[in-house]
Design a protein around this motif. Structure first.
Motif, PDB file in Angstrom:
ATOM      1  N   LYS A   1      -2.233   9.522   1.400  1.00 47.18           N
ATOM      2  CA  LYS A   1      -2.867   8.385   0.734  1.00 47.18           C
ATOM      3  C   LYS A   1      -2.595   7.091   1.503  1.00 47.18           C
ATOM      4  O   LYS A   1      -3.458   6.218   1.599  1.00 47.18           O
ATOM      5  CB  LYS A   1      -2.341   8.255  -0.696  1.00 47.18           C
ATOM      6  N   PHE A   2      -1.398   6.974   2.047  1.00 47.71           N
ATOM      7  CA  PHE A   2      -1.034   5.796   2.838  1.00 47.71           C
ATOM      8  C   PHE A   2      -1.965   5.665   4.044  1.00 47.71           C
ATOM      9  O   PHE A   2      -2.431   4.569   4.363  1.00 47.71           O
ATOM     10  CB  PHE A   2       0.425   5.936   3.285  1.00 47.71           C
ATOM     11  N   ARG A   3      -2.254   6.790   4.691  1.00 47.53           N
ATOM     12  CA  ARG A   3      -3.193   6.781   5.819  1.00 47.53           C
ATOM     13  C   ARG A   3      -4.578   6.292   5.370  1.00 47.53           C
ATOM     14  O   ARG A   3      -5.247   5.536   6.075  1.00 47.53           O
ATOM     15  CB  ARG A   3      -3.316   8.185   6.421  1.00 47.53           C
ATOM     16  N   GLY A   4      -4.999   6.732   4.198  1.00 49.61           N
ATOM     17  CA  GLY A   4      -6.303   6.315   3.686  1.00 49.61           C
ATOM     18  C   GLY A   4      -6.372   4.819   3.442  1.00 49.61           C
ATOM     19  O   GLY A   4      -7.378   4.174   3.781  1.00 49.61           O
ATOM     20  N   PHE A   5      -5.300   4.238   2.895  1.00 52.96           N
ATOM     21  CA  PHE A   5      -5.266   2.784   2.664  1.00 52.96           C
ATOM     22  C   PHE A   5      -5.323   2.017   3.983  1.00 52.96           C
ATOM     23  O   PHE A   5      -5.989   0.979   4.086  1.00 52.96           O
ATOM     24  CB  PHE A   5      -4.009   2.400   1.876  1.00 52.96           C
TER      25      PHE A   5
ATOM     26  N   VAL B   1       0.828  -1.208   0.000  1.00 55.00           N
ATOM     27  CA  VAL B   1       0.000   0.000   0.000  1.00 55.00           C
ATOM     28  C   VAL B   1       0.862   1.258   0.000  1.00 55.00           C
ATOM     29  O   VAL B   1       0.440   2.310  -0.513  1.00 55.00           O
ATOM     30  CB  VAL B   1      -0.985   0.012   1.197  1.00 55.00           C
ATOM     31  N   TRP B   2       2.094   1.169   0.539  1.00 54.68           N
ATOM     32  CA  TRP B   2       3.016   2.308   0.460  1.00 54.68           C
ATOM     33  C   TRP B   2       3.388   2.576  -1.004  1.00 54.68           C
ATOM     34  O   TRP B   2       3.464   3.725  -1.432  1.00 54.68           O
ATOM     35  CB  TRP B   2       4.257   2.028   1.299  1.00 54.68           C
ATOM     36  N   ALA B   3       3.576   1.494  -1.753  1.00 55.55           N
ATOM     37  CA  ALA B   3       3.861   1.647  -3.182  1.00 55.55           C
ATOM     38  C   ALA B   3       2.642   2.180  -3.921  1.00 55.55           C
ATOM     39  O   ALA B   3       2.763   3.038  -4.807  1.00 55.55           O
ATOM     40  CB  ALA B   3       4.292   0.295  -3.770  1.00 55.55           C
ATOM     41  N   ASP B   4       1.441   1.685  -3.556  1.00 52.07           N
ATOM     42  CA  ASP B   4       0.215   2.195  -4.184  1.00 52.07           C
ATOM     43  C   ASP B   4       0.028   3.682  -3.913  1.00 52.07           C
ATOM     44  O   ASP B   4      -0.492   4.419  -4.759  1.00 52.07           O
ATOM     45  CB  ASP B   4      -1.000   1.424  -3.663  1.00 52.07           C
ATOM     46  N   ALA B   5       0.446   4.105  -2.718  1.00 49.61           N
ATOM     47  CA  ALA B   5       0.309   5.523  -2.355  1.00 49.61           C
ATOM     48  C   ALA B   5       1.410   6.378  -2.956  1.00 49.61           C
ATOM     49  O   ALA B   5       1.386   7.610  -2.800  1.00 49.61           O
ATOM     50  CB  ALA B   5       0.319   5.663  -0.832  1.00 49.61           C
ATOM     51  N   GLN B   6       2.365   5.734  -3.659  1.00 50.28           N
ATOM     52  CA  GLN B   6       3.483   6.467  -4.282  1.00 50.28           C
ATOM     53  C   GLN B   6       4.246   7.307  -3.252  1.00 50.28           C
ATOM     54  O   GLN B   6       4.720   8.410  -3.558  1.00 50.28           O
ATOM     55  CB  GLN B   6       2.964   7.371  -5.407  1.00 50.28           C
ATOM     56  N   GLY B   7       4.345   6.766  -2.027  1.00 50.70           N
ATOM     57  CA  GLY B   7       5.077   7.485  -0.996  1.00 50.70           C
ATOM     58  C   GLY B   7       4.331   8.672  -0.409  1.00 50.70           C
ATOM     59  O   GLY B   7       4.912   9.432   0.383  1.00 50.70           O
ATOM     60  N   ASP B   8       3.085   8.849  -0.796  1.00 51.75           N
ATOM     61  CA  ASP B   8       2.273   9.942  -0.254  1.00 51.75           C
ATOM     62  C   ASP B   8       1.695   9.506   1.094  1.00 51.75           C
ATOM     63  O   ASP B   8       0.907   8.562   1.169  1.00 51.75           O
ATOM     64  CB  ASP B   8       1.146  10.281  -1.216  1.00 51.75           C
ATOM     65  N   VAL B   9       2.083  10.208   2.168  1.00 49.02           N
ATOM     66  CA  VAL B   9       1.681   9.812   3.520  1.00 49.02           C
ATOM     67  C   VAL B   9       0.170   9.904   3.702  1.00 49.02           C
ATOM     68  O   VAL B   9      -0.443   9.045   4.349  1.00 49.02           O
ATOM     69  CB  VAL B   9       2.410  10.672   4.574  1.00 49.02           C
TER      70      VAL B   9
END
Length: 410
Positions: free
Chosen positions: A200-204, A190-198
């Motif tokens: 988006k990572f929180r949302g996942f 999910v960190w890769a899916d978020a492209q390193g965006d914190v």
């Protein structure tokens, strides 16, 4: 007048099942509250998310056999697993989670019964970024470092997180809790899916938690049904709620049926929407949060959630229990008296060889829950009220005997 004995017997039995289901639900909710059942299931779900290695252990019988047979390798591995800190231990040691506990007389160190998705996300991100997080500086590198090394950035001692300037010399030998393989793989994905965006990572992570909570709700329902079956059997035996005996009594006594139907009618009129009344607080807790940018709406939402959380921590479904107790205390004694339920005249005068089967049928009915019986009761009462006018219409349409010729006096 409509007088279908079979339908009236069914309505009478369902009314009894409903009242005793409410009583069993009150007992079950008190048991769940005092023993921290919700909190234990929530903790189990979080452990499954963060400590996936625990799910790979042998079953209970397998563990017991390995222990009793003296399997030294298993005992050594078990001791090492207990000594090694887990990510879930750090999670529950986080101040935001630790102080949500609501200890009771029976259960100390009780787990919180409800955790908001945002709270779970914040705590997990805090564990990954560690004590080096600074205001105005992105957490990206800190999170990447934890994911690359597959460990969180805090050390944990029992229920206390230790890191940063709080690390002492004697803490240096302590290890950082490792991310289990499946957990690490998922977080890296999910960190890769978020492209390193914190953000988006929180949302996942929040979505992941919500999906797991849906499963936890299913676990709780299964536990509840088992507990209701056990409690129902105890109630049936203690109060002599014998389904077979009640059905025979209703079938043989029209006056008893009439009295019970009157009670059912009064009950349904007083509580036309009972199921929704009992679920008000639970539904409110599942309300989606408002737009993050709307500060005023968000504050109101959080205040509402905090108030509901206080009710749940004090006693799960407190509003439901109060309503259930009110209904049971108002209607159950009268229905019990009407049907002669109990052991009046002695135990052996009120039981026979079929009585245990009657108790078992009652227990199974109680395990189905009050909402099921209330819904069915409403449908049958509507059917009864719909058929009754038709029967009356047919009776009024019948022609009576022809009048006799009257002689005129005059």
């Amino acid at each position: 007048m409509f007088n279908n004995a079979a339908l009236d017997v069914a309505i009478g039995l369902i009314f009894i099942y409903l009242l005793y289901s409410l009583l069993a639900t009150v007992v079950q909710e008190m048991f769940a509250s005092r023993t921290g059942l919700r909190g234990r299931l929530l903790a189990r779900a979080i452990q499954r998310m963060l400590d996936d290695g625990r799910s790979a252990r042998p079953g209970r019988l397998g563990r017991a056999w390995k222990w009793l047979s003296g399997d030294q390798a298993y005992k050594s591995a078990r001791s090492a697993a207990k000594a090694a800190p887990k990510v879930s231990d750090a999670f529950f040691a986080h101040p935001l989670i630790k102080y949500l506990r609501a200890d009771t007389f029976l259960v100390q160190r009780k787990r919180p019964s409800y955790i908001d998705p945002e709270t779970f996300t914040k705590v997990l991100v805090d564990l990954l970024r560690g004590p080096d997080a600074k205001p105005g500086i992105s957490d990206r590198k800190l999170i990447e470092h934890s994911l690359q090394h597959r460990e969180i950035a805090w050390k944990v001692n029992r229920d206390k997180l230790i890191g940063g300037r709080h690390l002492k010399d004697h803490h240096k030998d302590w290890t950082y809790p490792k991310l289990e393989e499946d957990t690490a793989i998922y977080l890296e994905s999910v960190w890769a899916d978020a492209q390193g965006d914190v953000s988006k990572f929180r949302g996942f992570i929040s979505d992941w938690f919500n999906e797991m909570m849906d499963r936890t709700t299913g676990w709780y329902k299964k536990y509840t049904q088992v507990y209701l079956l056990i409690i129902g059997l105890l109630i049936a035996g203690f109060f002599n709620v014998d389904t077979i005996r009640i059905a025979k009594a209703l079938e043989a006594n029209p006056e008893m049926r009439s009295q019970l139907i009157s009670q059912v009618s009064a009950f349904t009129k007083a509580h036309p929407d009972l199921v929704n009344q009992l679920k008000t607080d639970q539904t409110a807790l599942k309300d989606p949060p408002p737009n993050v940018k709307d500060t005023a709406a968000r504050k109101a939402y959080l205040a509402k959630q905090a108030e509901l959380q206080k009710k749940i921590n004090a006693n799960p479904a407190k509003a439901m229990q109060d309503k259930e107790v009110e209904i049971v205390s108002k209607y159950l004694p009268e229905a019990t008296h009407t049907l002669g339920i109990g052991y009046e005249g002695g135990f052996w005068k009120n039981v026979n060889r079929l009585t245990p089967f009657g108790w078992l049928l009652t227990a199974i009915a109680i395990s189905l829950g009050a909402p099921f019986w209330f819904d069915l009761l409403n449908k049958l009462m509507q059917l009864r009220s719909a058929v009754a006018p038709n029967e009356d219409g047919k009776n009024s349409g019948k022609k009576g005997p022809a009048p006799k010729n009257l002689k005129t006096v005059g």
